[in-house]
Design a protein around this motif. Structure first.
Motif, mmCIF file in Angstrom:
data_model
loop_
_atom_site.group_PDB
_atom_site.id
_atom_site.type_symbol
_atom_site.label_atom_id
_atom_site.label_comp_id
_atom_site.label_asym_id
_atom_site.label_seq_id
_atom_site.Cartn_x
_atom_site.Cartn_y
_atom_site.Cartn_z
ATOM 1 N N TYR A 193 8.062 -10.889 -33.113
ATOM 2 C CA TYR A 193 9.321 -10.196 -32.882
ATOM 3 C C TYR A 193 9.032 -8.782 -32.406
ATOM 4 O O TYR A 193 7.993 -8.220 -32.701
ATOM 5 N N SER A 194 9.966 -8.205 -31.716
ATOM 6 C CA SER A 194 9.877 -6.829 -31.263
ATOM 7 C C SER A 194 8.763 -6.663 -30.238
ATOM 8 O O SER A 194 8.508 -7.552 -29.451
ATOM 9 N N TYR A 195 8.111 -5.529 -30.258
ATOM 10 C CA TYR A 195 7.081 -5.240 -29.273
ATOM 11 C C TYR A 195 5.900 -4.562 -29.963
ATOM 12 O O TYR A 195 5.994 -4.112 -31.093
ATOM 13 N N PRO B 119 6.638 -9.851 -20.917
ATOM 14 C CA PRO B 119 6.732 -8.569 -20.211
ATOM 15 C C PRO B 119 5.825 -7.505 -20.821
ATOM 16 O O PRO B 119 5.658 -7.443 -22.040
ATOM 17 N N ARG B 120 5.267 -6.703 -19.947
ATOM 18 C CA ARG B 120 4.407 -5.594 -20.361
ATOM 19 C C ARG B 120 4.728 -4.386 -19.517
ATOM 20 O O ARG B 120 4.966 -4.504 -18.323
ATOM 21 N N ARG B 121 4.711 -3.239 -20.148
ATOM 22 C CA ARG B 121 4.909 -1.985 -19.437
ATOM 23 C C ARG B 121 3.663 -1.136 -19.649
ATOM 24 O O ARG B 121 3.268 -0.875 -20.767
ATOM 25 N N PHE B 122 3.037 -0.740 -18.556
ATOM 26 C CA PHE B 122 1.828 0.075 -18.606
ATOM 27 C C PHE B 122 2.202 1.531 -18.362
ATOM 28 O O PHE B 122 2.924 1.834 -17.418
ATOM 29 N N CYS B 123 1.690 2.413 -19.209
ATOM 30 C CA CYS B 123 2.059 3.823 -19.148
ATOM 31 C C CYS B 123 0.809 4.702 -19.172
ATOM 32 O O CYS B 123 -0.260 4.265 -19.588
ATOM 33 N N GLN B 124 0.993 5.924 -18.738
ATOM 34 C CA GLN B 124 -0.091 6.898 -18.727
ATOM 35 C C GLN B 124 0.467 8.257 -19.121
ATOM 36 O O GLN B 124 1.608 8.576 -18.816
ATOM 37 N N ALA B 125 -0.358 9.043 -19.814
ATOM 38 C CA ALA B 125 0.048 10.392 -20.219
ATOM 39 C C ALA B 125 -1.179 11.291 -20.239
ATOM 40 O O ALA B 125 -2.312 10.821 -20.233
ATOM 41 N N THR B 126 -0.923 12.578 -20.266
ATOM 42 C CA THR B 126 -1.994 13.552 -20.451
ATOM 43 C C THR B 126 -1.947 13.985 -21.903
ATOM 44 O O THR B 126 -0.908 14.396 -22.401
ATOM 45 N N GLY B 127 -3.085 13.856 -22.570
ATOM 46 C CA GLY B 127 -3.179 14.272 -23.964
ATOM 47 C C GLY B 127 -3.937 15.582 -24.061
ATOM 48 O O GLY B 127 -4.907 15.804 -23.338
ATOM 49 N N TYR B 128 -3.477 16.446 -24.933
ATOM 50 C CA TYR B 128 -4.152 17.725 -25.168
ATOM 51 C C TYR B 128 -4.724 17.697 -26.574
ATOM 52 O O TYR B 128 -4.025 17.377 -27.531
ATOM 53 N N THR B 129 -5.996 18.038 -26.686
ATOM 54 C CA THR B 129 -6.671 17.989 -27.974
ATOM 55 C C THR B 129 -6.468 19.285 -28.751
ATOM 56 O O THR B 129 -5.968 20.275 -28.220
ATOM 57 N N GLN B 130 -6.922 19.251 -29.975
ATOM 58 C CA GLN B 130 -6.819 20.403 -30.859
ATOM 59 C C GLN B 130 -7.548 21.622 -30.279
ATOM 60 O O GLN B 130 -7.117 22.752 -30.451
ATOM 61 N N GLN B 131 -8.625 21.372 -29.548
ATOM 62 C CA GLN B 131 -9.409 22.454 -28.958
ATOM 63 C C GLN B 131 -8.974 22.781 -27.525
ATOM 64 O O GLN B 131 -9.639 23.540 -26.829
ATOM 65 N N GLY B 132 -7.855 22.189 -27.076
ATOM 66 C CA GLY B 132 -7.301 22.508 -25.764
ATOM 67 C C GLY B 132 -7.834 21.695 -24.606
ATOM 68 O O GLY B 132 -7.541 22.004 -23.449
ATOM 69 N N ASN B 133 -8.600 20.650 -24.877
ATOM 70 C CA ASN B 133 -9.114 19.798 -23.801
ATOM 71 C C ASN B 133 -8.052 18.809 -23.339
ATOM 72 O O ASN B 133 -7.238 18.344 -24.132
ATOM 73 N N LYS B 134 -8.074 18.482 -22.042
ATOM 74 C CA LYS B 134 -7.160 17.500 -21.475
ATOM 75 C C LYS B 134 -7.842 16.141 -21.434
ATOM 76 O O LYS B 134 -8.987 16.042 -21.013
ATOM 77 N N LYS B 135 -7.116 15.106 -21.846
ATOM 78 C CA LYS B 135 -7.616 13.730 -21.809
ATOM 79 C C LYS B 135 -6.532 12.828 -21.248
ATOM 80 O O LYS B 135 -5.348 13.013 -21.525
ATOM 81 N N THR B 136 -6.933 11.838 -20.472
ATOM 82 C CA THR B 136 -5.991 10.847 -19.973
ATOM 83 C C THR B 136 -5.819 9.771 -21.037
ATOM 84 O O THR B 136 -6.798 9.254 -21.567
ATOM 85 N N VAL B 137 -4.565 9.446 -21.328
ATOM 86 C CA VAL B 137 -4.237 8.428 -22.322
ATOM 87 C C VAL B 137 -3.494 7.301 -21.607
ATOM 88 O O VAL B 137 -2.526 7.545 -20.896
ATOM 89 N N TYR B 138 -3.988 6.088 -21.780
ATOM 90 C CA TYR B 138 -3.325 4.899 -21.242
ATOM 91 C C TYR B 138 -2.739 4.135 -22.418
ATOM 92 O O TYR B 138 -3.369 4.030 -23.471
ATOM 93 N N TYR B 139 -1.540 3.593 -22.227
ATOM 94 C CA TYR B 139 -0.980 2.760 -23.276
ATOM 95 C C TYR B 139 -0.119 1.663 -22.685
ATOM 96 O O TYR B 139 0.313 1.724 -21.539
ATOM 97 N N LEU B 140 0.057 0.630 -23.484
ATOM 98 C CA LEU B 140 0.730 -0.590 -23.071
ATOM 99 C C LEU B 140 1.810 -0.917 -24.082
ATOM 100 O O LEU B 140 1.580 -0.833 -25.293
ATOM 101 N N ILE B 141 2.971 -1.297 -23.581
ATOM 102 C CA ILE B 141 4.064 -1.774 -24.425
ATOM 103 C C ILE B 141 4.237 -3.238 -24.056
ATOM 104 O O ILE B 141 4.464 -3.553 -22.887
ATOM 105 N N GLU B 142 4.092 -4.147 -25.014
ATOM 106 C CA GLU B 142 4.208 -5.567 -24.704
ATOM 107 C C GLU B 142 5.247 -6.236 -25.593
ATOM 108 O O GLU B 142 5.284 -6.011 -26.801
ATOM 109 N N ALA B 143 6.084 -7.059 -24.956
ATOM 110 C CA ALA B 143 7.157 -7.752 -25.664
ATOM 111 C C ALA B 143 6.619 -8.899 -26.494
ATOM 112 O O ALA B 143 5.558 -9.459 -26.192
ATOM 113 N N LYS B 144 7.358 -9.232 -27.527
ATOM 114 C CA LYS B 144 7.067 -10.370 -28.400
ATOM 115 C C LYS B 144 5.657 -10.325 -28.968
ATOM 116 O O LYS B 144 5.023 -11.345 -29.178
ATOM 117 N N ALA B 145 5.141 -9.138 -29.191
ATOM 118 C CA ALA B 145 3.791 -8.995 -29.726
ATOM 119 C C ALA B 145 3.786 -8.229 -31.039
ATOM 120 O O ALA B 145 2.740 -7.879 -31.550
#
Length: 132
Positions: free
Chosen positions: A107-109, A76-102
């Motif tokens: 063990y764990s994820y 199983p894998r869960r794909f996620c997305q978020a908006t990241g804000y930098t130190q200087q106030g810029n917006k960046k798209t952040v993608y991340y993945l949570i994967e089981a048994k990895a």
């Protein structure tokens, strides 16, 4: 009679494995433990690879993009997305993945993260494609 017992034991083992390896066992995208791991991955990438001088300092608008269960591809894998804000106030798209048994020794994820436009070696493919 032994054959029947082994068939039953095999069926129970298979159902236990399939039941334990569903996306339901994965933490949610907005879980504090997951966001902490994403922050850690991004900080390591910033200091060792990206070195932009403008690190992501906060994540907002976290959302679940899609889920893959046991049959696609294996764990199983869960794909996620978020908006990241930098130190200087810029917006960046952040993608991340949570994967089981990895996690450690299977063990764990595990969590992998990528900032759109800040993957110079294309570790996650063009435009963070493998984490989308």
């Amino acid at each position: 009679m032994k054959h029947h017992f082994f068939s039953l034991a095999g069926a129970l083992l298979l159902s236990a494995f399939a039941g334990a390896a569903t996306a339901a066992v994965l933490p949610e995208c907005d879980s504090s433990s997951i966001l902490s791991r994403v922050d850690s991955k991004l900080a390591i990438a910033e200091s060792n690879v990206i070195q932009s001088g403008d690190p992501i300092i906060t994540l907002d608008h976290v959302r679940h993009a899609k889920t893959q269960d046991l049959s696609e591809p294996y764990f199983p894998r869960r794909f996620c997305q978020a908006t990241g804000y930098t130190q200087q106030g810029n917006k960046k798209t952040v993608y991340y993945l949570i994967e089981a048994k990895a996690g450690f020794a299977g063990y764990s994820y595990n969590v992998e993260a990528c900032i759109l436009g800040r993957d110079p070696w294309r570790i996650y493919g063009a435009y963070c494609r493998s984490l989308r």
